[in-house]
Write an enzyme that holds these catalytic residues in place. Structure first.
Site, PDB file in Angstrom:
ATOM      1  CB  ALA A   1      -0.919   0.001   1.218  1.00 20.00           C
TER       2      ALA A   1
ATOM      3  CB  ALA B   1       3.386   0.729   4.805  1.00 20.70           C
ATOM      4  CB  CYS B   2       4.822   0.826  -0.641  1.00 22.71           C
ATOM      5  SG  CYS B   2       6.138   0.975  -1.884  1.00 22.71           S
ATOM      6  CG  PHE B   3       7.399   4.708   0.736  1.00 26.79           C
ATOM      7  CD1 PHE B   3       8.491   5.245   0.098  1.00 26.79           C
ATOM      8  CD2 PHE B   3       6.176   4.731   0.082  1.00 26.79           C
ATOM      9  CE1 PHE B   3       8.383   5.813  -1.155  1.00 26.79           C
ATOM     10  CE2 PHE B   3       6.055   5.294  -1.173  1.00 26.79           C
ATOM     11  CZ  PHE B   3       7.165   5.845  -1.794  1.00 26.79           C
TER      12      PHE B   3
END
Length: 279
Positions: A83, A150-152
């Site tokens: 995400a 979460a992607c980051f």
């Protein structure tokens, strides 16, 4: 006749989440069919948006009631990954046909090449990013995380990091006889917004993962104390891609057919729960 190092440069500005994702796919369809040239596109979002990866399960990873309460959009990408909260950023997409050298390269190699353009773009903004390769186990261990939605919170095979923190997140797909890579380039960062709408097994897990995220991600503003506008960022990354990939960028506009394709994909796919909630 367009040469392999000539790319159409599109700046499509601000649009809805559904249109942005639909237009990326519409361009991919036309580029893959040989009806449009290789394309570099920049764009932004009309409101904060959670985009989820193709393989993610919405009801496991995202609290839709909180997304709605905050007035955010929710959209599923055709690319993988985790995400992303799209808000204070420049979003890019690179789209080439299947016979282009970037598409003929392996996934890892194409990421590496495109990361060179991203790296040069950050340098144009005064941020000295570096390309991280996770091909070796020792490097993967250095960036190992708790594995949140979460992607980051961690870099991929070839990502842009500054002082060990991720500043760009990208995802790629090969479909419609072409390659699409798109990603978020962080001009600023509001982690509270992201972590408020993701789901966790407990508040303790939310807190631990948020702490790790803060240690893993960073934005241009945090690094430079400067407010970079969308226009400044788009100009910088156009120069960066041109330099890093030795491209000639030719400003252009989307075709009427691409726009119509995007409107059709919006209606049939990207605004449809059968796509968004499919997993």
């Amino acid at each position: 006749m367009w040469q392999p190092n000539q790319f159409r440069l599109l700046d499509t500005g601000v649009h809805s989440a559904a249109y942005n994702m639909a237009l990326d796919e519409a361009i991919l369809m036309r580029v893959g069919a040989g009806e449009a040239p290789p394309t570099l596109r920049f764009y932004a979002w009309d409101r904060p948006t959670i985009s989820i990866g193709y393989f993610q399960r919405v009801d496991r990873d995202v609290d839709r009631s909180r997304v709605n309460a905050r007035g955010f959009s929710l959209v599923r990408r055709m690319t993988g990954g985790r995400a992303v909260l799209h808000d204070k950023e420049l979003t890019y997409s690179v789209i080439v046909p299947g016979d282009h050298p970037l598409a003929k390269a392996s996934v890892v190699e194409s990421y590496r090449q495109l990361s060179q353009g991203l790296c040069e773009g950050f340098i144009e903004l005064g941020v000295h990013a570096e390309v991280v390769s996770l091909a070796q186990e020792s490097e993967r261990a250095k960036y190992a995380t708790l594995g949140s939605a979460a992607c980051f919170d961690s870099p991929s095979w070839y990502e842009l990091v500054v002082e060990g923190k991720k500043i760009a997140g990208s995802a790629q797909v090969r479909a419609h006889n072409g390659l699409l890579q798109h990603g978020a380039l962080l001009l600023d960062l509001e982690p509270d917004d992201l972590f408020d709408v993701l789901t966790f097994r407990s508040e303790a897990e939310r807190s631990r993962t948020r702490k790790e995220f803060d240690e893993r991600a960073i934005s241009v503003r945090q690094l430079t104390s400067r407010e970079i506008t969308y226009e400044q960022a788009a100009a910088a990354f156009a120069k960066g891609f041109a330099k890093g990939l030795d491209l000639e960028l030719i400003p252009h506009a989307i075709s009427a057919q691409e726009h119509q394709d995007a409107l059709h994909l919006m209606e049939e796919k990207y605004t449809n729960d059968s796509w968004t909630l499919r997993r």
